[in-house]
Design a protein around this motif. Structure first.
Motif, PDB file in Angstrom:
ATOM      1  N   MET A 205       0.841  -1.214   0.000  1.00 37.55           N
ATOM      2  CA  MET A 205       0.000   0.000   0.000  1.00 37.55           C
ATOM      3  C   MET A 205       0.876   1.264   0.000  1.00 37.55           C
ATOM      4  SD  MET A 205      -2.660  -1.658  -0.216  1.00 37.55           S
ATOM      5  CE  MET A 205      -3.584  -0.214  -0.635  1.00 37.55           C
ATOM      6  N   LYS A 206       2.149   1.093   0.160  1.00 37.81           N
ATOM      7  CA  LYS A 206       3.160   2.159   0.031  1.00 37.81           C
ATOM      8  C   LYS A 206       3.298   3.054   1.256  1.00 37.81           C
ATOM      9  CE  LYS A 206       4.361   5.250  -3.516  1.00 37.81           C
ATOM     10  NZ  LYS A 206       3.774   5.996  -4.585  1.00 37.81           N
ATOM     11  N   ALA A 231       3.758  -5.822   8.580  1.00 34.62           N
ATOM     12  CA  ALA A 231       4.670  -4.840   7.974  1.00 34.62           C
ATOM     13  C   ALA A 231       3.999  -3.464   7.950  1.00 34.62           C
ATOM     14  CB  ALA A 231       5.031  -5.288   6.561  1.00 34.62           C
ATOM     15  N   ALA A 232       2.712  -3.436   7.621  1.00 32.29           N
ATOM     16  CA  ALA A 232       1.993  -2.154   7.565  1.00 32.29           C
ATOM     17  C   ALA A 232       1.809  -1.565   8.959  1.00 32.29           C
ATOM     18  CB  ALA A 232       0.644  -2.353   6.881  1.00 32.29           C
ATOM     19  N   VAL A 259      -4.458  -7.353  -0.044  1.00 29.45           N
ATOM     20  CA  VAL A 259      -4.037  -6.364  -1.038  1.00 29.45           C
ATOM     21  C   VAL A 259      -2.579  -5.952  -0.778  1.00 29.45           C
ATOM     22  CG1 VAL A 259      -4.645  -4.180  -2.139  1.00 29.45           C
ATOM     23  CG2 VAL A 259      -6.425  -5.507  -0.979  1.00 29.45           C
ATOM     24  N   GLY A 260      -1.710  -6.240  -1.710  1.00 28.00           N
ATOM     25  CA  GLY A 260      -0.298  -5.865  -1.532  1.00 28.00           C
ATOM     26  C   GLY A 260       0.330  -6.577  -0.349  1.00 28.00           C
ATOM     27  N   ILE A 261      -0.067  -7.822  -0.165  1.00 29.39           N
ATOM     28  CA  ILE A 261       0.450  -8.669   0.934  1.00 29.39           C
ATOM     29  C   ILE A 261       1.105  -9.890   0.290  1.00 29.39           C
ATOM     30  CG2 ILE A 261      -0.263 -10.222   2.816  1.00 29.39           C
ATOM     31  CD1 ILE A 261      -2.359  -8.156   3.591  1.00 29.39           C
ATOM     32  N   VAL A 300      -2.051  -2.448  -7.170  1.00 37.02           N
ATOM     33  CA  VAL A 300      -3.199  -2.219  -6.277  1.00 37.02           C
ATOM     34  C   VAL A 300      -3.858  -0.866  -6.553  1.00 37.02           C
ATOM     35  CG1 VAL A 300      -2.329  -3.685  -4.417  1.00 37.02           C
ATOM     36  CG2 VAL A 300      -1.779  -1.270  -4.402  1.00 37.02           C
ATOM     37  N   PHE A 301      -3.059   0.112  -6.971  1.00 38.37           N
ATOM     38  CA  PHE A 301      -3.616   1.463  -7.151  1.00 38.37           C
ATOM     39  C   PHE A 301      -4.444   1.581  -8.435  1.00 38.37           C
ATOM     40  CE2 PHE A 301      -0.062   1.797  -4.237  1.00 38.37           C
ATOM     41  CZ  PHE A 301      -0.716   2.395  -3.161  1.00 38.37           C
TER      42      PHE A 301
END
Ligand SMILES: Cc1cc2nc3c(=O)[nH]c(=O)nc-3n(C[C@H](O)[C@H](O)[C@H](O)COP(=O)(O)OP(=O)(O)OC[C@H]3O[C@@H](n4cnc5c(N)ncnc54)[C@H](O)[C@@H]3O)c2cc1C
Length: 318
Positions: A205-206, A231-232, A259-261, A300-301
């Motif tokens: 997710m950045k 991590a997030a 999502v983004g994992i 994801v974006f």
């Protein structure tokens, strides 16, 4: 016939869904189900339980907000008075706090976070994942009362349509612990453990802002909670209350969207029992795709806003 005593939580004068699922588990074991509730609003909430498998409800006066040890003694007393052979509670924060205390008072073992409960001849069996989901254990108790907590979203609420007899129970008082204040979490969002849809974001997710598109997707669903990988959470993008995994929360929603994992084993330990798993990742070789029922390889974006628009359109069409 064995009587099952089910601790039912409630808020705003209505039973919580997790407790209705727990009642559903009880009705699959026995026709004699007694609900026990506590505190203000219990009588009102109890009236709804006849439609969900309980023949009787006993409302304890409790204390305000509540006493963990006092409630446990009162609930254990109800199990004894009713001759209960089964005690169940949902594996919510309250259920996890209460159940070991009740089991200890009943001189019984507790099987926590069960995903299945079945009758096997004369005995009862509980199934639950162990060792971060690597092993599925089948357990039987030789204790006087079969005590278990039920994993959220693992059981269906029973829709029996029956009537219920509501009575008032007694409280022994003499509390050693008294919770003085409970603060509601901000925003009134659904908890990841209870939501039927969980959308979790990871390092992909950045940054914290990147999660906005997941909040928007959750809003489009209307019944979704946003979760996060460690991590997030470690990066400070989301709160620890939202972390899914071995050192976070174990969730089992009908739909889990990762999502983004990447799909590290410690993350999978927290969500692998979800009914349907969707993964969105730009790396086609990401381990999460091995577990996912559906996978979308992409950024994801780009993918998530398109998904949000599609969900919003579908919901608008009814
Ligand atoms: C004892 C212990 C306990 C742990 N407990 C937990 C736990 O409870 N929960 C947990 O989650 N982890 C836990 N971990 C950490 C775990 O091992 C992983 O480090 C963590 O899950 C990785 O998080 P992630 O998938 O978000 O990040 P990464 O592994 O870095 O994966 C990020 C993914 O995002 C993808 N990506 C990047 N940018 C984009 C984009 N624009 N579009 C699409 N995809 C993109 C990448 O391809 C990659 O697959 C634990 C570790 C240990 C040692």
């Amino acid at each position: 016939m064995t009587t099952a005593i089910v601790f039912v939580e409630h808020s705003d004068n209505a039973p919580r869904r997790a407790s209705l699922e727990c009642l559903g588990a009880a009705t699959s074991l026995t026709d004699s189900v007694v609900a026990v509730l506590s505190g203000a609003g219990a009588e009102e909430a109890a009236k709804a339980l006849g439609a969900h498998g309980a023949g009787r409800a006993i409302c304890l006066p409790g204390s305000d907000p509540f006493s963990p040890d006092g409630l446990a003694r009162d609930v254990a007393a109800v199990v004894g008075e009713q001759g209960g052979g089964i005690f169940l509670a949902a594996a919510t924060s309250r259920g996890r706090d209460l159940s070991p205390r009740v089991a200890a008072l009943l001189d019984s073992a507790l099987f926590s976070d069960c995903t299945a409960l079945v009758r096997a001849g004369e005995s009862l069996r509980a199934t639950r994942p162990w060792l971060a989901g690597k092993v599925i254990a089948t357990l039987e108790s030789s204790g006087p009362v079969f005590c278990a907590t039920t994993r959220l979203n693992a059981f269906n609420a029973a829709e029996t349509g029956g009537t219920i007899e509501v009575s008032t129970g007694n409280s022994g008082g003499d509390f050693r612990e008294l919770v003085k204040e409970l603060s509601a979490k901000s925003g009134g969002q659904l908890d990841v453990k209870e939501a039927p849809v969980v959308i979790s974001g990871g390092r992909g997710m950045k940054d914290a802002d990147g999660f906005k598109i997941l909040d928007e997707l959750a809003a489009a669903f209307g019944n979704a909670a946003v979760g996060a990988s460690r991590a997030a959470v470690d990066a400070g993008w989301r709160s620890h209350a939202e972390q899914v995994g071995q050192t976070g929360k174990v969730v089992s929603p009908q739909l889990y969207i990762a999502v983004g994992i990447s799909g590290a084993i410690q993350h999978l330990a927290g969500m692998k029992t979800s009914t349907t798993i969707v993964a969105i990742n730009k790396d086609a070789d990401a381990p999460i795709f091995k577990l996912a029922d559906y996978g979308i390889v992409g950024d994801v974006f780009e993918v998530v806003p398109a998904l949000t628009a599609a969900v919003a359109t579908l919901r608008a069409e009814g």
